[in-house]
Enzyme design. Structure first.
Site, mmCIF file in Angstrom:
data_model
loop_
_atom_site.group_PDB
_atom_site.id
_atom_site.type_symbol
_atom_site.label_atom_id
_atom_site.label_comp_id
_atom_site.label_asym_id
_atom_site.label_seq_id
_atom_site.Cartn_x
_atom_site.Cartn_y
_atom_site.Cartn_z
ATOM 1 N N ASP A 111 88.766 11.781 58.904
ATOM 2 C CA ASP A 111 87.779 10.893 58.301
ATOM 3 C C ASP A 111 88.483 9.983 57.298
ATOM 4 O O ASP A 111 89.707 10.061 57.165
ATOM 5 C CB ASP A 111 86.667 11.703 57.606
ATOM 6 C CG ASP A 111 87.188 12.483 56.400
ATOM 7 O OD1 ASP A 111 88.394 12.423 56.092
ATOM 8 O OD2 ASP A 111 86.363 13.151 55.752
ATOM 9 N N ASP A 164 88.195 8.959 53.199
ATOM 10 C CA ASP A 164 87.547 9.371 51.951
ATOM 11 C C ASP A 164 87.739 8.321 50.860
ATOM 12 O O ASP A 164 88.851 7.833 50.659
ATOM 13 C CB ASP A 164 88.160 10.696 51.466
ATOM 14 C CG ASP A 164 88.164 11.768 52.544
ATOM 15 O OD1 ASP A 164 87.085 12.289 52.846
ATOM 16 O OD2 ASP A 164 89.252 12.078 53.076
ATOM 17 N N ASP A 219 83.534 9.462 54.028
ATOM 18 C CA ASP A 219 82.940 10.144 52.866
ATOM 19 C C ASP A 219 83.091 9.264 51.635
ATOM 20 O O ASP A 219 84.171 8.732 51.378
ATOM 21 C CB ASP A 219 83.655 11.485 52.584
ATOM 22 C CG ASP A 219 83.277 12.577 53.577
ATOM 23 O OD1 ASP A 219 82.290 12.394 54.319
ATOM 24 O OD2 ASP A 219 83.962 13.605 53.595
HETATM 25 N N1 DCP Z 1 88.411 18.997 49.432
HETATM 26 C C1 DCP Z 1 88.566 20.254 48.895
HETATM 27 N N2 DCP Z 1 87.757 21.264 49.284
HETATM 28 C C2 DCP Z 1 86.820 21.047 50.229
HETATM 29 C C3 DCP Z 1 86.640 19.782 50.781
HETATM 30 C C4 DCP Z 1 87.458 18.771 50.367
HETATM 31 O O1 DCP Z 1 89.421 20.463 48.037
HETATM 32 N N3 DCP Z 1 86.041 22.075 50.615
HETATM 33 C C5 DCP Z 1 89.284 17.913 48.993
HETATM 34 C C6 DCP Z 1 90.677 18.116 49.449
HETATM 35 C C7 DCP Z 1 90.791 17.215 50.625
HETATM 36 C C8 DCP Z 1 89.851 16.080 50.269
HETATM 37 O O2 DCP Z 1 88.835 16.688 49.515
HETATM 38 O O3 DCP Z 1 92.096 16.777 50.801
HETATM 39 C C9 DCP Z 1 89.297 15.383 51.437
HETATM 40 O O4 DCP Z 1 88.777 16.289 52.391
HETATM 41 P P1 DCP Z 1 89.068 16.105 53.929
HETATM 42 O O5 DCP Z 1 88.379 17.224 54.631
HETATM 43 O O6 DCP Z 1 88.728 14.735 54.350
HETATM 44 O O7 DCP Z 1 90.650 16.382 54.055
HETATM 45 P P2 DCP Z 1 91.871 15.385 54.163
HETATM 46 O O8 DCP Z 1 91.454 13.993 53.868
HETATM 47 O O9 DCP Z 1 92.933 15.969 53.317
HETATM 48 O O10 DCP Z 1 92.341 15.529 55.653
HETATM 49 P P3 DCP Z 1 91.760 14.802 56.975
HETATM 50 O O11 DCP Z 1 92.875 13.974 57.477
HETATM 51 O O12 DCP Z 1 91.433 15.924 57.908
HETATM 52 O O13 DCP Z 1 90.565 14.009 56.617
HETATM 53 MG MG MG Z 2 89.875 13.061 54.864
#
Ligand code: DCP
Ligand code: MG
Length: 371
Positions: free
Chosen positions: A205, A207, A295
């Site tokens: 996604d 963010d 998000d």
């Molecule tokens: N986050 C967290 N705990 C959660 C959800 C989110 O600490 N339960 C934080 C850490 C993540 C960030 O929010 O890095 C964004 O969540 P994502 O699920 O979008 O994860 P990423 O952006 O790191 O990876 P992706 O490439 O899968 O979107």
């Molecule tokens: Mg993400």
């Protein structure tokens, strides 16, 4: 380039927030296997081993060299008996039989499939599995299941959403949201966060954090961005959650839980003409647009640094920042604040650097947080 295990090995910290981890992973054969094991334990709600494998994967990701024998991991923490047994198998046979058994397990495969749908978590996936459902056609068929709005959109846009979002697509979305935000509030602040801020080439996604310099004015931001996007006909799904943040309730919130800032979970329509180099679509897919998960979080400006640090990830980096604060500093850190339990006071921060400094940690750049 693969480095080799240094002869006089530096000791590696057990905390991800004291390690520098880029997107280059020299130990993918191990970390991919650990992720399968961790996920399998997660599906069975066995927390200890799940966390142990996630920690092990995280520490191996930080190494500048590829592990070629177990003796080389003498100074590497977080590798327990089970972990080392799996590594031994992989070193000897090139694969782990335990992992292969999981990958062919019907329950694991089904839960993996169901949780790949936006809006379907492990609990729902397990419920469907126990109800005898095994495939999407079982879920969607005539004897099918009542889906909530989020799951309906998840299935509707399944092909697009399960396809990785490219960096160019993330940039295009940034431009679109930037335009919306500034049409609404000229002095608003927009920051790309999550995996793309850490320099990842692809994500599941995109963010963003949005806020306004004037405290309180951030309250209208997300509803206005939603209205603006609706007007532009680029909103395919929207789940808006108003803020439940209340500074006076800190630090009694359960730290580590999801934060209380206003947020939106969106599916947006992205036009190919807006993406430099074109959309990241499947071979032969000639549509002029795709759906992307976005998000948005809107913290008040005085919480900005905490929200940015909390949403930049990685998940393991965040977990270890909190664990380090609690165990090594007697402090509580979450996406809202940093509380010093010894001094019984909140520590102010306007930048991420301030927070690292309060914790007595060397600053780790976002692209070094891919733990
Ligand atoms: N986050 C967290 N705990 C959660 C959800 C989110 O600490 N339960 C934080 C850490 C993540 C960030 O929010 O890095 C964004 O969540 P994502 O699920 O979008 O994860 P990423 O952006 O790191 O990876 P992706 O490439 O899968 O979107
Ligand atoms: Mg993400």
């Amino acid at each position: 380039p693969e480095g080799s295990a240094p002869t006089a090995q530096a000791v590696v910290s057990q905390y991800a927030c004291q390690r520098r981890t880029t997107t280059e992973n020299n130990n993918k054969i191990f970390t991919d296997a650990f992720e399968v094991l961790a996920e399998s334990y997660e599906f069975n709600e066995i927390e200890g081993p799940c966390l142990a494998f996630r920690r092990a994967a995280s520490v191996l990701k930080s190494l500048s060299w590829a592990v070629q024998c177990l003796e080389a991991t003498r100074n590497v923490p977080c590798l327990g008996e089970h972990t080392k047994a799996v590594m031994e198998e992989i070193l000897r046979y090139g694969r782990s039989f335990e992992v292969e058994k999981i990958l062919s397990d019907e329950r694991y495969r089904t839960l993996k499939l169901f949780t790949s749908v936006f809006g379907v978590g492990p609990k729902t996936a397990d419920k469907w599995y126990r109800g005898g459902l095994r495939s999407f056609s079982d879920v969607l068929g005539d004897r099918g299941i009542r889906l909530n709005r989020m799951q309906q959109s998840g299935f509707l846009h399944y092909g697009d959403i399960s396809r990785a979002v490219s960096k160019a697509e993330a940039r295009a979305l940034r431009n679109i949201i930037d335009e919306a935000v500034h049409a609404i509030t000229p002095d608003a602040v927009l920051a790309l966060t999550g995996g793309f801020r850490r320099g990842k080439e692809f994500g599941h996604d995109v963010d963003f954090i949005v806020t306004t310099p004037e405290l309180g004015k951030e309250k209208n931001l997300l509803p206005n961005i939603v209205l603006f996007s609706l007007h532009q006909r680029i909103l395919l799904y929207c789940d808006y959650q108003a803020s439940t943040f209340d500074m006076s309730k800190l630090p009694s919130y359960r730290f580590e839980a999801m934060d209380h800032f206003a947020k939106c979970f969106l599916i947006m329509r992205l036009e190919g003409s807006q993406v430099e180099g074109g959309l990241h679509l499947a071979e032969g897919d000639s549509r002029g647009w795709r759906a992307v998960r976005v998000d948005l979080v809107a913290p008040p400006m005085d919480r900005y640094a905490f929200a940015l640090l909390g949403w930049s990830g990685s998940r393991q980096f965040e977990r270890d920042l909190r664990r380090f604060a609690r165990l090594e500093r007697n402090m509580l850190l979450d996406n809202h604040a940093l509380y010093d339990k010894t001094k019984k006071e909140f520590l102010a921060a306007t930048t991420e650097r301030d927070i690292f400094a309060h914790l007595g940690l060397e600053y780790i750049e976002p692209w070094q947080r891919n733990a």
